[in-house]
Design a protein around this motif. Structure first.
Motif, PDB file in Angstrom:
ATOM      1  N   PRO A 120       0.844  -1.202   0.000  1.00 57.71           N
ATOM      2  CA  PRO A 120       0.000   0.000   0.000  1.00 57.71           C
ATOM      3  C   PRO A 120       0.873   1.242   0.000  1.00 57.71           C
ATOM      4  O   PRO A 120       2.046   1.192   0.400  1.00 57.71           O
ATOM      5  N   VAL A 121       0.330   2.352  -0.428  1.00 55.34           N
ATOM      6  CA  VAL A 121       1.145   3.557  -0.603  1.00 55.34           C
ATOM      7  C   VAL A 121       1.778   4.014   0.715  1.00 55.34           C
ATOM      8  O   VAL A 121       2.884   4.573   0.722  1.00 55.34           O
ATOM      9  N   LYS A 122       1.121   3.767   1.846  1.00 56.21           N
ATOM     10  CA  LYS A 122       1.705   4.196   3.127  1.00 56.21           C
ATOM     11  C   LYS A 122       2.962   3.414   3.472  1.00 56.21           C
ATOM     12  O   LYS A 122       3.737   3.825   4.340  1.00 56.21           O
ATOM     13  N   ASP A 123       3.172   2.287   2.771  1.00 62.27           N
ATOM     14  CA  ASP A 123       4.346   1.454   3.037  1.00 62.27           C
ATOM     15  C   ASP A 123       5.372   1.509   1.903  1.00 62.27           C
ATOM     16  O   ASP A 123       6.133   0.553   1.695  1.00 62.27           O
ATOM     17  N   LEU A 124       5.428   2.607   1.185  1.00 65.34           N
ATOM     18  CA  LEU A 124       6.430   2.736   0.116  1.00 65.34           C
ATOM     19  C   LEU A 124       7.849   2.595   0.658  1.00 65.34           C
ATOM     20  O   LEU A 124       8.765   2.216  -0.077  1.00 65.34           O
ATOM     21  N   ASP A 125       8.034   2.889   1.938  1.00 63.93           N
ATOM     22  CA  ASP A 125       9.372   2.809   2.534  1.00 63.93           C
ATOM     23  C   ASP A 125       9.674   1.453   3.156  1.00 63.93           C
ATOM     24  O   ASP A 125      10.747   1.238   3.733  1.00 63.93           O
ATOM     25  N   LEU A 126       8.751   0.509   3.033  1.00 67.69           N
ATOM     26  CA  LEU A 126       8.907  -0.776   3.709  1.00 67.69           C
ATOM     27  C   LEU A 126       9.741  -1.756   2.880  1.00 67.69           C
ATOM     28  O   LEU A 126       9.425  -2.050   1.729  1.00 67.69           O
ATOM     29  N   ASN A 127      10.819  -2.249   3.494  1.00 69.70           N
ATOM     30  CA  ASN A 127      11.607  -3.315   2.894  1.00 69.70           C
ATOM     31  C   ASN A 127      10.997  -4.632   3.372  1.00 69.70           C
ATOM     32  O   ASN A 127      11.168  -5.032   4.521  1.00 69.70           O
ATOM     33  N   GLU A 128      10.275  -5.295   2.501  1.00 71.35           N
ATOM     34  CA  GLU A 128       9.533  -6.493   2.914  1.00 71.35           C
ATOM     35  C   GLU A 128      10.455  -7.658   3.273  1.00 71.35           C
ATOM     36  O   GLU A 128      10.064  -8.551   4.019  1.00 71.35           O
ATOM     37  N   LYS A 129      11.681  -7.660   2.762  1.00 69.50           N
ATOM     38  CA  LYS A 129      12.620  -8.734   3.084  1.00 69.50           C
ATOM     39  C   LYS A 129      13.135  -8.623   4.512  1.00 69.50           C
ATOM     40  O   LYS A 129      13.296  -9.626   5.202  1.00 69.50           O
ATOM     41  N   THR A 130      13.396  -7.391   4.953  1.00 67.46           N
ATOM     42  CA  THR A 130      13.949  -7.195   6.294  1.00 67.46           C
ATOM     43  C   THR A 130      12.897  -6.736   7.297  1.00 67.46           C
ATOM     44  O   THR A 130      13.126  -6.808   8.506  1.00 67.46           O
ATOM     45  N   LYS A 159      12.127  -3.722   7.712  1.00 61.30           N
ATOM     46  CA  LYS A 159      12.537  -2.390   8.167  1.00 61.30           C
ATOM     47  C   LYS A 159      12.030  -1.319   7.205  1.00 61.30           C
ATOM     48  O   LYS A 159      11.788  -1.580   6.031  1.00 61.30           O
ATOM     49  N   ARG A 160      11.899  -0.113   7.750  1.00 58.85           N
ATOM     50  CA  ARG A 160      11.478   1.023   6.932  1.00 58.85           C
ATOM     51  C   ARG A 160      12.700   1.837   6.525  1.00 58.85           C
ATOM     52  O   ARG A 160      13.509   2.213   7.373  1.00 58.85           O
ATOM     53  N   GLU A 161      12.812   2.084   5.212  1.00 56.44           N
ATOM     54  CA  GLU A 161      13.945   2.817   4.666  1.00 56.44           C
ATOM     55  C   GLU A 161      13.425   3.977   3.825  1.00 56.44           C
ATOM     56  O   GLU A 161      12.848   3.756   2.751  1.00 56.44           O
ATOM     57  N   PRO A 162      13.603   5.207   4.297  1.00 60.76           N
ATOM     58  CA  PRO A 162      13.102   6.371   3.555  1.00 60.76           C
ATOM     59  C   PRO A 162      13.566   6.410   2.101  1.00 60.76           C
ATOM     60  O   PRO A 162      12.833   6.886   1.229  1.00 60.76           O
ATOM     61  N   VAL A 163      14.748   5.898   1.822  1.00 57.17           N
ATOM     62  CA  VAL A 163      15.250   5.922   0.451  1.00 57.17           C
ATOM     63  C   VAL A 163      14.381   5.067  -0.472  1.00 57.17           C
ATOM     64  O   VAL A 163      14.252   5.353  -1.668  1.00 57.17           O
ATOM     65  N   LEU A 164      13.774   4.006   0.075  1.00 56.87           N
ATOM     66  CA  LEU A 164      12.866   3.190  -0.737  1.00 56.87           C
ATOM     67  C   LEU A 164      11.637   4.000  -1.138  1.00 56.87           C
ATOM     68  O   LEU A 164      11.152   3.883  -2.270  1.00 56.87           O
ATOM     69  N   ALA A 165      11.116   4.787  -0.203  1.00 54.78           N
ATOM     70  CA  ALA A 165       9.964   5.631  -0.512  1.00 54.78           C
ATOM     71  C   ALA A 165      10.312   6.639  -1.602  1.00 54.78           C
ATOM     72  O   ALA A 165       9.506   6.912  -2.497  1.00 54.78           O
ATOM     73  N   VAL A 166      11.520   7.181  -1.550  1.00 58.93           N
ATOM     74  CA  VAL A 166      11.966   8.122  -2.592  1.00 58.93           C
ATOM     75  C   VAL A 166      12.037   7.421  -3.946  1.00 58.93           C
ATOM     76  O   VAL A 166      11.549   7.938  -4.962  1.00 58.93           O
ATOM     77  N   ALA A 167      12.631   6.238  -3.972  1.00 60.99           N
ATOM     78  CA  ALA A 167      12.778   5.501  -5.226  1.00 60.99           C
ATOM     79  C   ALA A 167      11.418   5.172  -5.836  1.00 60.99           C
ATOM     80  O   ALA A 167      11.180   5.398  -7.032  1.00 60.99           O
ATOM     81  N   ARG A 168      10.514   4.644  -5.029  1.00 60.78           N
ATOM     82  CA  ARG A 168       9.204   4.235  -5.549  1.00 60.78           C
ATOM     83  C   ARG A 168       8.328   5.433  -5.892  1.00 60.78           C
ATOM     84  O   ARG A 168       7.609   5.411  -6.907  1.00 60.78           O
ATOM     85  N   ALA A 169       8.370   6.476  -5.072  1.00 61.28           N
ATOM     86  CA  ALA A 169       7.546   7.662  -5.337  1.00 61.28           C
ATOM     87  C   ALA A 169       7.978   8.349  -6.623  1.00 61.28           C
ATOM     88  O   ALA A 169       7.140   8.812  -7.404  1.00 61.28           O
ATOM     89  N   THR A 170       9.285   8.429  -6.864  1.00 62.28           N
ATOM     90  CA  THR A 170       9.760   9.086  -8.082  1.00 62.28           C
ATOM     91  C   THR A 170       9.435   8.263  -9.325  1.00 62.28           C
ATOM     92  O   THR A 170       9.216   8.819 -10.403  1.00 62.28           O
ATOM     93  N   MET A 171       9.388   6.947  -9.191  1.00 54.15           N
ATOM     94  CA  MET A 171       8.972   6.122 -10.322  1.00 54.15           C
ATOM     95  C   MET A 171       7.517   6.397 -10.670  1.00 54.15           C
ATOM     96  O   MET A 171       7.163   6.593 -11.838  1.00 54.15           O
ATOM     97  N   LEU A 172       6.639   6.441  -9.659  1.00 58.38           N
ATOM     98  CA  LEU A 172       5.228   6.717  -9.906  1.00 58.38           C
ATOM     99  C   LEU A 172       5.019   8.123 -10.462  1.00 58.38           C
ATOM    100  O   LEU A 172       4.239   8.317 -11.405  1.00 58.38           O
ATOM    101  N   ALA A 173       5.712   9.099  -9.888  1.00 63.96           N
ATOM    102  CA  ALA A 173       5.560  10.478 -10.355  1.00 63.96           C
ATOM    103  C   ALA A 173       6.060  10.639 -11.786  1.00 63.96           C
ATOM    104  O   ALA A 173       5.511  11.427 -12.566  1.00 63.96           O
TER     105      ALA A 173
END
Length: 318
Positions: free
Chosen positions: A165-175, A177-191
């Motif tokens: 879900p969009v609120k979990d764009l920063d979620l690393n499902e393997k670990t 853990k929440r990583e803000p850089v993941l949210a940046v990567a995924r958000a910029t792809m969508l934008a």
């Protein structure tokens, strides 16, 4: 005079600026009233509140689409002049519409290529800015934005492309853990997809989608939302933005062949040019059929007893 009068009438008319509701499933029932099947619209859209949309998504869409969104009042004269100048001088084509204008176009006035439509779009955008706060307008926009592959809104797109879900764009499902850089990567792809979902579709052309992602990352750096190091790290997270294409499972049916027959008849009855606008999915339609559930179950069991292998001929019973 005619254009002016028409514009005044259309802009003065009362308008409900609420986000249009997403399409609803149509339910099929058997003759005894028990549920037989669920018909799901092709369009995937879920409405989420502002609290569920990460700041990285907000910053990315502003950087990609309307850098002066927080400053203008619905129409940005500077962007309009800049776009016109680039068109006249043969430079790279660039839209002059604000996010507010794009929302109005998508939801209320359509995409006709004429002056009256553009004028009405601009006037309604100003009205909308007078009625709603910036955060509310941006949330509405992100809830209806088309992002390719039948996904509308960032919630449906995040689930389809990234499996979260969009609120979990920063979620690393393997670990976990929440990583803000993941949210940046995924958000910029969508934008990056937003301006032209067909041309920059990451499912069909991941390389071009990555070019667009890089553009948005650079704009976020320019606007001071992220550092150059953060942009570089987000760009390196290739695995996090490879589209997973996760769609909800097809709802089960106790009589799939019969369901297909009814579905075809309903689509003919409620046919429209755009499936997401079809009356079939507009109001939570309930359809009672003639199917006898008990007889159908007995027939299915009998067929499986004599045709146990997948390669056996199909059976039909009257």
């Amino acid at each position: 005079t005619t254009i002016s009068t028409s514009l005044k009438r259309s802009c003065a008319a009362p308008i409900d600026f609420a986000v249009p509701p997403p399409p609803k499933n149509a339910l099929l029932s058997a003759a005894d009233g028990t549920q037989l099947a669920t018909l799901r619209p092709q369009q995937q859209r879920e409405i989420v509140p502002a609290a569920d949309i990460p700041k990285q998504m907000v910053q990315a869409i502003i950087s990609a689409e309307d850098e002066r969104f927080l400053e203008h009042k619905g129409v940005d004269p500077l962007a309009t002049v800049r776009a016109a100048y680039r068109d006249l001088t043969g430079g790279r084509r660039q839209g002059g519409s604000t996010l507010t204008q794009q929302y109005v176009k998508n939801v209320y006035v359509g995409d006709d290529k004429n002056l009256l439509r553009k004028m009405r779009e601009a006037a309604l955008a100003v009205r909308l800015e007078q009625r709603k706060e910036k955060e509310e307008i941006l949330t509405d926009y992100l809830n209806v934005l088309y992002l390719g592959n039948s996904t509308y809104g960032v919630q449906a797109a995040a689930k389809y492309y990234f499996g979260v879900p969009v609120k979990d764009l920063d979620l690393n499902e393997k670990t976990g853990k929440r990583e803000p850089v993941l949210a940046v990567a995924r958000a910029t792809m969508l934008a990056g997809i937003a301006p032209a979902p067909s041309a920059w579709n990451p499912v069909r052309d991941f390389t071009t989608a990555r070019v667009r992602q890089t553009y948005v990352l650079n704009r976020m750096v320019t606007n001071g939302y992220i550092s150059t190091a953060e942009a570089s790290e987000a760009k390196r997270r290739v695995g996090a933005v490879i589209p997973l294409q996760e769609s909800p499972p097809e709802p089960p049916s106790t009589a799939p062949e019969f369901t297909d027959l009814v579905k075809a008849k309903l689509r003919g009855e409620f046919d429209t040019a755009e499936e997401e606008d079809s009356l079939l999915f507009r109001g939570g339609l309930r359809v009672k059929t003639t199917l006898d559930n008990d007889l159908q179950a007995a027939v299915t069991r009998a067929a499986r007893e004599v045709l146990p292998d997948p390669d056996d001929p199909q059976a039909a019973v009257v």
